[in-house]
Design a protein around this motif. Structure first.
Motif, PDB file in Angstrom:
ATOM      1  N   PRO A 105      16.735 -13.048  -5.787  1.00 24.39           N
ATOM      2  CA  PRO A 105      16.059 -11.879  -5.222  1.00 24.39           C
ATOM      3  C   PRO A 105      17.078 -10.751  -5.084  1.00 24.39           C
ATOM      4  N   GLU A 106      16.605  -9.586  -4.777  1.00 22.83           N
ATOM      5  CA  GLU A 106      17.536  -8.466  -4.598  1.00 22.83           C
ATOM      6  C   GLU A 106      18.204  -8.493  -3.218  1.00 22.83           C
ATOM      7  N   ILE A 107      17.520  -9.091  -2.261  1.00 23.55           N
ATOM      8  CA  ILE A 107      18.020  -9.150  -0.875  1.00 23.55           C
ATOM      9  C   ILE A 107      17.762 -10.556  -0.326  1.00 23.55           C
ATOM     10  N   ALA A 108      18.657 -11.015   0.577  1.00 27.00           N
ATOM     11  CA  ALA A 108      18.361 -12.221   1.363  1.00 27.00           C
ATOM     12  C   ALA A 108      18.924 -12.002   2.770  1.00 27.00           C
ATOM     13  N   SER A 109      18.371 -12.738   3.725  1.00 26.35           N
ATOM     14  CA  SER A 109      18.795 -12.509   5.114  1.00 26.35           C
ATOM     15  C   SER A 109      20.140 -13.181   5.392  1.00 26.35           C
ATOM     16  N   TYR A 110      20.905 -12.541   6.272  1.00 22.40           N
ATOM     17  CA  TYR A 110      22.233 -13.011   6.675  1.00 22.40           C
ATOM     18  C   TYR A 110      22.274 -12.906   8.196  1.00 22.40           C
ATOM     19  N   ASP A 111      22.016 -14.022   8.866  1.00 21.53           N
ATOM     20  CA  ASP A 111      21.926 -14.022  10.331  1.00 21.53           C
ATOM     21  C   ASP A 111      23.322 -14.182  10.910  1.00 21.53           C
ATOM     22  N   CYS A 112      23.792 -13.114  11.545  1.00 20.37           N
ATOM     23  CA  CYS A 112      25.230 -12.933  11.731  1.00 20.37           C
ATOM     24  C   CYS A 112      25.801 -13.590  12.979  1.00 20.37           C
ATOM     25  N   GLY A 113      25.345 -14.804  13.294  1.00 15.39           N
ATOM     26  CA  GLY A 113      25.896 -15.538  14.428  1.00 15.39           C
ATOM     27  C   GLY A 113      24.933 -16.603  14.913  1.00 15.39           C
TER      28      GLY A 113
END
Ligand code: ZN
Length: 283
Positions: free
Chosen positions: A105-113
Protein backbone atom coordinates in the motif's frame (compact mmCIF):
# COMPACT_ATOMS: atom_id res chain seq x y z
CA UNK A 1 -6.89 25.95 -5.79
CA UNK A 2 -3.37 25.18 -4.54
CA UNK A 3 -2.45 22.06 -2.61
CA UNK A 4 -2.31 24.25 0.52
CA UNK A 5 -6.07 24.51 0.29
CA UNK A 6 -6.61 20.77 0.06
CA UNK A 7 -7.60 18.66 3.04
CA UNK A 8 -6.83 14.96 3.13
CA UNK A 9 -9.87 12.96 4.09
CA UNK A 10 -9.14 9.47 5.37
CA UNK A 11 -12.05 7.14 5.88
CA UNK A 12 -11.65 4.29 8.39
CA UNK A 13 -14.76 2.27 7.58
CA UNK A 14 -14.33 -0.83 9.74
CA UNK A 15 -11.66 -0.67 12.44
CA UNK A 16 -11.01 -3.37 14.99
CA UNK A 17 -13.88 -3.23 17.42
CA UNK A 18 -17.42 -2.31 16.36
CA UNK A 19 -19.62 -5.32 15.67
CA UNK A 20 -23.08 -5.63 14.16
CA UNK A 21 -24.36 -5.48 17.75
CA UNK A 22 -22.94 -1.98 18.12
CA UNK A 23 -24.23 -0.89 14.75
CA UNK A 24 -25.85 -2.92 11.98
CA UNK A 25 -24.28 -0.58 9.43
CA UNK A 26 -20.63 -1.53 10.01
CA UNK A 27 -19.04 -3.23 6.98
CA UNK A 28 -17.17 -6.35 8.12
CA UNK A 29 -16.46 -8.77 5.27
CA UNK A 30 -13.93 -7.88 2.56
CA UNK A 31 -16.76 -7.42 0.06
CA UNK A 32 -18.78 -5.20 2.41
CA UNK A 33 -15.74 -3.12 3.31
CA UNK A 34 -14.60 -2.73 -0.31
CA UNK A 35 -18.12 -1.71 -1.39
CA UNK A 36 -18.20 0.88 1.40
CA UNK A 37 -14.75 2.22 0.52
CA UNK A 38 -15.77 2.62 -3.12
CA UNK A 39 -18.91 4.50 -2.06
CA UNK A 40 -16.75 6.80 0.12
CA UNK A 41 -14.35 7.33 -2.78
CA UNK A 42 -17.27 8.24 -5.04
CA UNK A 43 -18.32 10.75 -2.37
CA UNK A 44 -14.81 12.23 -2.39
CA UNK A 45 -12.64 10.49 0.24
CA UNK A 46 -8.89 10.61 -0.46
CA UNK A 47 -7.53 7.70 1.61
CA UNK A 48 -8.93 4.40 2.96
CA UNK A 49 -7.50 3.15 6.27
CA UNK A 50 -8.15 -0.58 6.27
CA UNK A 51 -8.59 -3.15 9.04
CA UNK A 52 -9.98 -6.64 8.48
CA UNK A 53 -11.91 -9.16 10.58
CA UNK A 54 -11.67 -12.92 10.79
CA UNK A 55 -14.60 -15.21 9.99
CA UNK A 56 -16.03 -14.55 13.46
CA UNK A 57 -15.62 -10.80 12.81
CA UNK A 58 -12.96 -10.35 15.46
CA UNK A 59 -10.00 -8.00 14.91
CA UNK A 60 -7.46 -9.75 12.74
CA UNK A 61 -4.24 -9.42 10.74
CA UNK A 62 -5.27 -12.29 8.44
CA UNK A 63 -3.29 -11.77 5.26
CA UNK A 64 -5.86 -13.37 2.96
CA UNK A 65 -8.56 -11.00 4.21
CA UNK A 66 -6.31 -8.01 3.58
CA UNK A 67 -5.47 -9.27 0.10
CA UNK A 68 -9.10 -9.86 -0.79
CA UNK A 69 -10.13 -6.41 0.46
CA UNK A 70 -7.26 -4.56 -1.20
CA UNK A 71 -7.70 -6.39 -4.52
CA UNK A 72 -11.40 -5.55 -4.56
CA UNK A 73 -10.74 -1.87 -3.82
CA UNK A 74 -7.90 -1.54 -6.30
CA UNK A 75 -9.93 -3.11 -9.09
CA UNK A 76 -12.60 -0.43 -8.73
CA UNK A 77 -11.01 2.85 -7.70
CA UNK A 78 -7.77 4.79 -7.17
CA UNK A 79 -8.25 5.74 -3.51
CA UNK A 80 -4.96 5.82 -1.56
CA UNK A 81 -4.64 2.67 0.53
CA UNK A 82 -3.48 2.78 4.14
CA UNK A 83 -3.22 -0.59 5.94
CA UNK A 84 -3.20 -0.98 9.69
CA UNK A 85 -0.31 -2.79 11.37
CA UNK A 86 -2.33 -3.03 14.59
CA UNK A 87 -5.34 -5.18 13.79
CA UNK A 88 -5.25 -7.23 16.97
CA UNK A 89 -3.27 -7.42 20.17
CA UNK A 90 -0.38 -9.70 21.07
CA UNK A 91 0.49 -10.72 17.51
CA UNK A 92 3.96 -11.55 16.17
CA UNK A 93 5.83 -8.74 14.42
CA UNK A 94 5.90 -10.66 11.14
CA UNK A 95 2.14 -11.14 11.11
CA UNK A 96 1.67 -7.40 11.66
CA UNK A 97 4.03 -6.48 8.82
CA UNK A 98 3.13 -9.07 6.18
CA UNK A 99 0.10 -7.25 4.70
CA UNK A 100 2.07 -4.11 3.81
CA UNK A 101 5.16 -6.10 2.79
CA UNK A 102 3.18 -8.18 0.32
CA UNK A 103 0.49 -5.77 -0.82
CA UNK A 104 2.60 -2.59 -0.97
CA UNK A 105 0.00 0.00 0.00
CA UNK A 106 1.10 3.60 -0.17
CA UNK A 107 0.66 4.11 3.59
CA UNK A 108 0.58 1.90 6.70
CA UNK A 109 0.06 2.79 10.34
CA UNK A 110 3.02 3.20 12.71
CA UNK A 111 1.85 3.28 16.33
CA UNK A 112 4.63 5.14 18.02
CA UNK A 113 4.73 3.55 21.48
CA UNK A 114 3.18 1.17 23.95
CA UNK A 115 0.28 1.93 26.24
CA UNK A 116 -2.27 0.23 28.46
CA UNK A 117 -5.49 -0.36 26.54
CA UNK A 118 -8.86 0.03 28.25
CA UNK A 119 -7.39 -0.87 31.67
CA UNK A 120 -7.32 -4.49 30.59
CA UNK A 121 -4.50 -5.22 28.19
CA UNK A 122 -1.31 -3.84 26.65
CA UNK A 123 -1.17 -2.21 23.22
CA UNK A 124 2.39 -3.24 22.57
CA UNK A 125 4.73 -1.51 20.15
CA UNK A 126 8.14 -2.38 21.56
CA UNK A 127 11.33 -0.51 20.68
CA UNK A 128 12.49 -3.60 18.76
CA UNK A 129 9.27 -3.69 16.75
CA UNK A 130 9.28 0.04 16.01
CA UNK A 131 12.85 -0.10 14.72
CA UNK A 132 12.10 -3.11 12.54
CA UNK A 133 8.85 -1.56 11.33
CA UNK A 134 10.56 1.70 10.31
CA UNK A 135 13.31 -0.11 8.37
CA UNK A 136 10.85 -2.45 6.65
CA UNK A 137 8.55 0.41 5.64
CA UNK A 138 11.46 2.23 4.00
CA UNK A 139 12.42 -0.96 2.14
CA UNK A 140 8.84 -1.37 0.92
CA UNK A 141 8.44 2.35 0.07
CA UNK A 142 5.42 2.47 2.37
CA UNK A 143 4.89 5.81 4.12
CA UNK A 144 4.35 5.47 7.86
CA UNK A 145 1.31 7.21 9.24
CA UNK A 146 2.68 7.88 12.70
CA UNK A 147 -0.17 7.47 15.14
CA UNK A 148 0.22 9.51 18.31
CA UNK A 149 -1.96 8.56 21.29
CA UNK A 150 -0.12 10.57 23.97
CA UNK A 151 2.78 12.94 24.55
CA UNK A 152 5.41 10.24 25.02
CA UNK A 153 4.75 8.97 21.53
CA UNK A 154 5.73 12.36 20.07
CA UNK A 155 9.11 12.05 21.76
CA UNK A 156 9.47 8.47 20.52
CA UNK A 157 8.89 9.78 17.00
CA UNK A 158 11.49 12.52 17.46
CA UNK A 159 13.96 9.87 18.63
CA UNK A 160 13.44 7.70 15.54
CA UNK A 161 13.65 10.75 13.26
CA UNK A 162 16.95 11.72 14.87
CA UNK A 163 18.27 8.20 14.43
CA UNK A 164 17.28 8.34 10.76
CA UNK A 165 14.91 5.40 11.08
CA UNK A 166 11.90 7.57 10.31
CA UNK A 167 12.30 9.80 7.31
CA UNK A 168 11.98 13.58 7.11
CA UNK A 169 8.64 15.28 6.65
CA UNK A 170 6.74 12.61 8.56
CA UNK A 171 2.96 12.31 8.45
CA UNK A 172 1.31 12.21 11.87
CA UNK A 173 -2.15 11.15 12.95
CA UNK A 174 -3.16 12.37 16.42
CA UNK A 175 -5.51 9.74 17.83
CA UNK A 176 -7.32 11.24 20.81
CA UNK A 177 -9.83 9.57 23.08
CA UNK A 178 -8.52 5.99 22.90
CA UNK A 179 -9.03 4.20 26.23
CA UNK A 180 -5.60 4.61 27.85
CA UNK A 181 -4.42 7.50 25.67
CA UNK A 182 -4.98 11.26 25.91
CA UNK A 183 -8.59 12.38 25.93
CA UNK A 184 -10.26 13.86 22.87
CA UNK A 185 -10.06 17.46 24.01
CA UNK A 186 -8.89 20.38 21.91
CA UNK A 187 -6.31 21.41 24.54
CA UNK A 188 -4.60 18.03 24.12
CA UNK A 189 -4.42 18.42 20.35
CA UNK A 190 -2.93 21.90 20.80
CA UNK A 191 -0.36 20.55 23.26
CA UNK A 192 0.78 17.72 20.98
CA UNK A 193 0.88 19.98 17.96
CA UNK A 194 2.96 22.55 19.83
CA UNK A 195 5.63 19.97 20.70
CA UNK A 196 5.79 18.90 17.06
CA UNK A 197 6.04 22.47 15.77
CA UNK A 198 8.73 23.38 18.32
CA UNK A 199 10.83 20.46 17.13
CA UNK A 200 9.97 20.13 13.45
CA UNK A 201 8.80 23.59 12.42
CA UNK A 202 6.35 23.01 9.61
CA UNK A 203 8.28 20.07 8.20
CA UNK A 204 5.51 17.55 8.79
CA UNK A 205 1.95 16.88 7.77
CA UNK A 206 -0.73 15.89 10.23
CA UNK A 207 -4.30 14.87 10.77
CA UNK A 208 -6.32 14.32 13.91
CA UNK A 209 -9.28 12.31 15.05
CA UNK A 210 -11.34 12.09 18.19
CA UNK A 211 -12.83 8.77 19.19
CA UNK A 212 -16.49 8.70 20.18
CA UNK A 213 -18.06 11.89 21.45
CA UNK A 214 -14.86 13.89 20.97
CA UNK A 215 -15.12 13.28 17.26
CA UNK A 216 -16.66 16.57 16.14
CA UNK A 217 -14.72 18.95 18.41
CA UNK A 218 -11.41 17.45 17.26
CA UNK A 219 -12.51 17.63 13.64
CA UNK A 220 -13.37 21.29 13.87
CA UNK A 221 -10.14 22.01 15.76
CA UNK A 222 -8.04 20.12 13.22
CA UNK A 223 -9.55 22.14 10.40
CA UNK A 224 -9.04 25.40 12.28
CA UNK A 225 -5.39 24.53 12.93
CA UNK A 226 -4.63 23.54 9.33
CA UNK A 227 -4.72 19.76 9.76
CA UNK A 228 -6.24 16.90 7.84
CA UNK A 229 -9.23 14.75 8.74
CA UNK A 230 -10.12 11.16 9.43
CA UNK A 231 -13.66 9.92 9.79
CA UNK A 232 -15.39 6.56 9.92
CA UNK A 233 -16.89 3.88 12.08
CA UNK A 234 -13.49 2.77 13.39
CA UNK A 235 -13.55 5.96 15.46
CA UNK A 236 -17.20 6.85 15.86
CA UNK A 237 -20.44 5.08 14.93
CA UNK A 238 -22.83 7.97 15.69
CA UNK A 239 -23.67 10.69 13.21
CA UNK A 240 -25.03 12.73 16.10
CA UNK A 241 -26.01 11.98 19.68
CA UNK A 242 -28.28 8.95 19.72
CA UNK A 243 -28.31 8.57 15.93
CA UNK A 244 -26.18 5.88 14.32
CA UNK A 245 -24.58 6.74 11.00
CA UNK A 246 -26.17 4.52 8.35
CA UNK A 247 -23.05 4.64 6.21
CA UNK A 248 -19.50 5.94 6.37
CA UNK A 249 -20.53 8.09 3.41
CA UNK A 250 -22.51 10.30 5.81
CA UNK A 251 -19.24 11.26 7.52
CA UNK A 252 -17.58 11.96 4.17
CA UNK A 253 -20.45 14.20 3.10
CA UNK A 254 -20.37 16.14 6.38
CA UNK A 255 -16.60 16.61 6.06
CA UNK A 256 -17.01 17.97 2.55
CA UNK A 257 -19.50 20.55 3.79
CA UNK A 258 -17.25 21.58 6.69
CA UNK A 259 -14.22 21.91 4.45
CA UNK A 260 -16.06 23.92 1.80
CA UNK A 261 -17.24 26.38 4.46
CA UNK A 262 -13.62 27.39 5.07
CA UNK A 263 -12.99 27.74 1.33
CA UNK A 264 -10.94 24.58 1.05
CA UNK A 265 -11.74 21.28 -0.61
CA UNK A 266 -11.05 17.60 -0.04
CA UNK A 267 -7.92 16.34 -1.81
CA UNK A 268 -8.41 13.85 -4.61
CA UNK A 269 -6.36 10.65 -4.26
CA UNK A 270 -3.91 12.08 -6.81
CA UNK A 271 -3.52 15.28 -4.80
CA UNK A 272 -3.08 13.22 -1.63
CA UNK A 273 -0.20 11.40 -3.32
CA UNK A 274 1.47 14.74 -4.01
CA UNK A 275 0.82 16.20 -0.56
CA UNK A 276 2.28 13.14 1.19
CA UNK A 277 4.94 12.40 -1.44
CA UNK A 278 3.82 8.79 -1.72
CA UNK A 279 5.89 6.29 -3.65
CA UNK A 280 3.93 3.07 -4.20
CA UNK A 281 1.50 4.77 -6.55
CA UNK A 282 -0.63 2.60 -8.82
CA UNK A 283 -0.10 2.62 -12.58
ZN1 ZN B 1 -6.87 1.71 12.58
Amino acid sequence: MSLDDKVLLTVACTGAWPTKEHTPYIPLTPQEEADEIVRCWEAGASIAHIHVRDDEFNASMDFDKFKETVDLVRSRCDIVINLTTSGGLGLDDEIRMKPFQELRPEIASYDCGTMNWAHSTVFENSPKFLEKLAVTMVECKVKPEIEIFDGGMVYNMLHYLKKGLLQERPHLQFVLGAPGGMTAEVKNLMFLLDICRENLGHNFTWGALGIGRGHLPIKYAALALGGHLRVGMEDNIFYRKGQLAKSNVEFVERSKRMVSEIDKSIATPEEARQILNLQNCPG
